[in-house]
Write a protein that holds these residues in place. Structure first.
Motif, PDB file in Angstrom:
ATOM      1  N   GLN A   8       0.795  -1.185   0.020  1.00  0.00           N
ATOM      2  CA  GLN A   8      -0.059  -0.038   0.011  1.00  0.00           C
ATOM      3  C   GLN A   8       0.928   1.354   0.096  1.00  0.00           C
ATOM      4  OE1 GLN A   8      -2.743  -0.203   3.106  1.00  0.00           O
ATOM      5  NE2 GLN A   8      -3.904  -1.918   2.295  1.00  0.00           N
ATOM      6  N   THR A   9       2.204   0.955   0.016  1.00  0.00           N
ATOM      7  CA  THR A   9       3.159   2.182   0.273  1.00  0.00           C
ATOM      8  C   THR A   9       3.238   2.853  -1.190  1.00  0.00           C
ATOM      9  OG1 THR A   9       3.925   1.678   2.309  1.00  0.00           O
ATOM     10  CG2 THR A   9       5.124   3.257   1.082  1.00  0.00           C
ATOM     11  N   PHE A  10       2.710   3.905  -1.690  1.00  0.00           N
ATOM     12  CA  PHE A  10       3.244   4.560  -2.923  1.00  0.00           C
ATOM     13  C   PHE A  10       3.206   5.978  -2.824  1.00  0.00           C
ATOM     14  CE2 PHE A  10      -1.452   4.563  -2.566  1.00  0.00           C
ATOM     15  CZ  PHE A  10      -1.774   5.986  -3.000  1.00  0.00           C
ATOM     16  N   GLN A  11       3.911   6.571  -4.008  1.00  0.00           N
ATOM     17  CA  GLN A  11       3.765   8.108  -3.936  1.00  0.00           C
ATOM     18  C   GLN A  11       3.472   8.553  -5.483  1.00  0.00           C
ATOM     19  OE1 GLN A  11       7.918   9.078  -3.112  1.00  0.00           O
ATOM     20  NE2 GLN A  11       7.568   9.306  -0.960  1.00  0.00           N
ATOM     21  N   ILE A  12       2.980   9.715  -5.678  1.00  0.00           N
ATOM     22  CA  ILE A  12       2.714  10.186  -6.969  1.00  0.00           C
ATOM     23  C   ILE A  12       3.781  11.011  -7.217  1.00  0.00           C
ATOM     24  CG2 ILE A  12       1.072  11.391  -8.256  1.00  0.00           C
ATOM     25  CD1 ILE A  12      -0.013   8.952  -7.043  1.00  0.00           C
ATOM     26  N   ARG A  13       4.137  10.775  -8.568  1.00  0.00           N
ATOM     27  CA  ARG A  13       5.301  11.803  -8.943  1.00  0.00           C
ATOM     28  C   ARG A  13       5.110  12.215 -10.645  1.00  0.00           C
ATOM     29  NH1 ARG A  13       8.652   8.895 -12.466  1.00  0.00           N
ATOM     30  NH2 ARG A  13       9.222   6.805 -11.747  1.00  0.00           N
ATOM     31  N   ASP A  14       5.813  13.084 -11.080  1.00  0.00           N
ATOM     32  CA  ASP A  14       5.679  13.392 -12.446  1.00  0.00           C
ATOM     33  C   ASP A  14       6.100  12.107 -13.183  1.00  0.00           C
ATOM     34  OD1 ASP A  14       4.675  16.036 -12.022  1.00  0.00           O
ATOM     35  OD2 ASP A  14       6.554  16.789 -12.591  1.00  0.00           O
ATOM     36  N   ALA A  15       5.693  11.601 -14.407  1.00  0.00           N
ATOM     37  CA  ALA A  15       6.253  10.424 -15.351  1.00  0.00           C
ATOM     38  C   ALA A  15       7.526  10.926 -15.839  1.00  0.00           C
ATOM     39  CB  ALA A  15       5.010  10.078 -16.156  1.00  0.00           C
ATOM     40  N   ARG A  16       8.381   9.955 -16.133  1.00  0.00           N
ATOM     41  CA  ARG A  16       9.566  10.442 -16.881  1.00  0.00           C
ATOM     42  C   ARG A  16       9.652   9.573 -18.148  1.00  0.00           C
ATOM     43  NH1 ARG A  16      12.340   8.370 -11.631  1.00  0.00           N
ATOM     44  NH2 ARG A  16      12.035  10.432 -10.297  1.00  0.00           N
ATOM     45  N   LEU A  17      10.211   9.955 -19.162  1.00  0.00           N
ATOM     46  CA  LEU A  17      10.465   9.267 -20.521  1.00  0.00           C
ATOM     47  C   LEU A  17      10.863   7.720 -20.316  1.00  0.00           C
ATOM     48  CD1 LEU A  17      11.985  12.063 -22.685  1.00  0.00           C
ATOM     49  CD2 LEU A  17       9.502  11.130 -22.623  1.00  0.00           C
ATOM     50  N   THR A  18      11.557   7.539 -19.292  1.00  0.00           N
ATOM     51  CA  THR A  18      11.884   6.117 -18.816  1.00  0.00           C
ATOM     52  C   THR A  18      10.639   5.389 -18.376  1.00  0.00           C
ATOM     53  OG1 THR A  18      12.744   6.813 -16.687  1.00  0.00           O
ATOM     54  CG2 THR A  18      14.440   6.897 -18.560  1.00  0.00           C
ATOM     55  N   ASP A  19       9.735   5.940 -18.079  1.00  0.00           N
ATOM     56  CA  ASP A  19       8.527   5.271 -17.398  1.00  0.00           C
ATOM     57  C   ASP A  19       7.594   4.741 -18.787  1.00  0.00           C
ATOM     58  OD1 ASP A  19       9.205   5.849 -14.746  1.00  0.00           O
ATOM     59  OD2 ASP A  19       8.261   7.707 -14.941  1.00  0.00           O
ATOM     60  N   GLU A  21       7.977   2.709 -21.131  1.00  0.00           N
ATOM     61  CA  GLU A  21       7.793   1.358 -21.622  1.00  0.00           C
ATOM     62  C   GLU A  21       6.927   0.550 -20.564  1.00  0.00           C
ATOM     63  OE1 GLU A  21      12.177  -0.038 -19.986  1.00  0.00           O
ATOM     64  OE2 GLU A  21      11.744   0.689 -21.712  1.00  0.00           O
ATOM     65  N   GLN A  22       6.849   1.041 -19.198  1.00  0.00           N
ATOM     66  CA  GLN A  22       6.127   0.133 -18.251  1.00  0.00           C
ATOM     67  C   GLN A  22       4.484   0.605 -18.322  1.00  0.00           C
ATOM     68  OE1 GLN A  22       8.197   0.335 -14.618  1.00  0.00           O
ATOM     69  NE2 GLN A  22       9.890   1.243 -15.496  1.00  0.00           N
ATOM     70  N   LEU A  23       4.241   1.608 -19.020  1.00  0.00           N
ATOM     71  CA  LEU A  23       2.876   2.234 -18.762  1.00  0.00           C
ATOM     72  C   LEU A  23       1.821   1.323 -19.538  1.00  0.00           C
ATOM     73  CD1 LEU A  23       3.176   6.129 -19.216  1.00  0.00           C
ATOM     74  CD2 LEU A  23       3.172   4.464 -17.146  1.00  0.00           C
ATOM     75  N   ALA A  53       1.552   9.317 -27.576  1.00  0.00           N
ATOM     76  CA  ALA A  53       0.460   9.974 -26.569  1.00  0.00           C
ATOM     77  C   ALA A  53       1.211  10.100 -25.222  1.00  0.00           C
ATOM     78  CB  ALA A  53      -0.706   9.338 -26.436  1.00  0.00           C
ATOM     79  N   HIS A  54       1.899   9.123 -24.811  1.00  0.00           N
ATOM     80  CA  HIS A  54       2.374   9.324 -23.461  1.00  0.00           C
ATOM     81  C   HIS A  54       3.583  10.188 -23.394  1.00  0.00           C
ATOM     82  CE1 HIS A  54       0.169   6.240 -21.025  1.00  0.00           C
ATOM     83  NE2 HIS A  54       0.523   5.174 -22.064  1.00  0.00           N
ATOM     84  N   ARG A  55       4.272  10.159 -24.490  1.00  0.00           N
ATOM     85  CA  ARG A  55       5.436  10.898 -24.537  1.00  0.00           C
ATOM     86  C   ARG A  55       5.049  12.405 -24.598  1.00  0.00           C
ATOM     87  NH1 ARG A  55       9.990   9.314 -26.055  1.00  0.00           N
ATOM     88  NH2 ARG A  55       9.473   7.247 -27.116  1.00  0.00           N
ATOM     89  N   SER A  56       4.131  12.739 -25.339  1.00  0.00           N
ATOM     90  CA  SER A  56       3.407  14.051 -25.412  1.00  0.00           C
ATOM     91  C   SER A  56       2.952  14.560 -24.118  1.00  0.00           C
ATOM     92  CB  SER A  56       2.453  14.160 -26.637  1.00  0.00           C
ATOM     93  OG  SER A  56       1.736  15.546 -26.338  1.00  0.00           O
ATOM     94  N   PRO A  73       6.727   2.365 -11.411  1.00  0.00           N
ATOM     95  CA  PRO A  73       5.392   2.921 -11.562  1.00  0.00           C
ATOM     96  C   PRO A  73       4.404   1.623 -11.698  1.00  0.00           C
ATOM     97  CG  PRO A  73       6.553   3.583 -13.354  1.00  0.00           C
ATOM     98  CD  PRO A  73       7.457   2.615 -12.612  1.00  0.00           C
ATOM     99  N   VAL A  74       3.180   1.682 -10.802  1.00  0.00           N
ATOM    100  CA  VAL A  74       2.171   0.641 -10.539  1.00  0.00           C
ATOM    101  C   VAL A  74       0.784   1.257 -11.022  1.00  0.00           C
ATOM    102  CG1 VAL A  74       3.456  -0.497  -8.685  1.00  0.00           C
ATOM    103  CG2 VAL A  74       1.869   1.349  -8.131  1.00  0.00           C
ATOM    104  N   GLY A  75       0.942   2.477 -11.296  1.00  0.00           N
ATOM    105  CA  GLY A  75      -0.506   3.286 -11.900  1.00  0.00           C
ATOM    106  C   GLY A  75       0.078   4.370 -12.717  1.00  0.00           C
ATOM    107  N   PHE A  76      -0.885   5.124 -13.690  1.00  0.00           N
ATOM    108  CA  PHE A  76      -0.637   6.261 -14.172  1.00  0.00           C
ATOM    109  C   PHE A  76      -1.970   6.916 -14.372  1.00  0.00           C
ATOM    110  CE2 PHE A  76      -1.077   3.488 -17.657  1.00  0.00           C
ATOM    111  CZ  PHE A  76      -2.044   4.144 -18.572  1.00  0.00           C
TER     112      PHE A  76
END
Length: 183
Positions: A8-19, A21-23, A53-56, A73-76
């Motif tokens: 249950q431990t998670f944080q929200i952050r800005d997505a990065r281009l390196t993310d 491939e996981q989305l 679309a993610h990249r944009s 990443p576990v959600g977006f």
């Protein structure tokens, strides 16, 4: 550490281009819930949002990820800004992370971000009857728009979704009026 507490431990952050491939894997994992919905099981194996679309969204700072303690990443939530509105293109949470408050946290993050940007509304399209769709968003303060309240952009999105295979009348557009927030 208890695995449930760690999960249950998670944080929200800005997505990065390196993310990026996981989305798609997160989106496909979340879509597995549709296997139990008559007539919509095909969504579980349908195409995900294109990488572009993610990249944009990442480049315009309108994509956020929920990450676990290892920064995986576990959600977006990915969105786009149109005039004074921000439109949610997709929000997905990996099936093993659902019901941990990630969807709510992503929406709260988006609301605060949109307020800082002085936007007027958050919009989205979703299924009217699926519990984790319109009923969930209604609990989060979104309202279903009547046909007369739809702008051309939302009408076009709903038309494209129907052409893509969503059953006629199954989808709706919703809006959260950011002017309602006073905190």
């Amino acid at each position: 550490m208890n695995s449930r507490v760690q999960k249950q431990t998670f944080q929200i952050r800005d997505a990065r281009l390196t993310d990026i491939e996981q989305l798609p894997a997160i989106e496909l994992s979340a879509a597995q819930s549709f296997r139990s919905v008559p007539g919509l099981a095909w969504i579980a194996t349908s195409e995900t949002i294109p990488e572009e679309a993610h990249r944009s969204s990442i480049q315009t700072k309108t994509c956020w990820v929920a990450v676990d303690t290892a920064d995986t990443p576990v959600g977006f939530l990915t969105a786009s800004v149109k005039h004074k509105d921000v439109h949610i293109l997709e929000m997905s949470v990996a099936s093993s992370w659902q019901k941990c408050g990630i969807g709510k946290a992503l929406l709260q993050h988006l609301k605060h971000w949109a307020l800082r940007k002085e936007l007027a509304d958050i919009t989205l399209t979703t299924f009217q009857e699926i519990p984790w769709n319109a009923p969930f968003y209604s609990k989060m303060g979104f309202v279903i728009l009547t046909h007369d309240e739809l702008n051309q952009r939302l009408i076009s999105i709903l038309d494209r979704e129907q052409a893509h295979g969503f059953p006629e009348g199954s989808r709706c557009a919703m809006r959260f009026d950011l002017r309602r927030i006073t905190d």
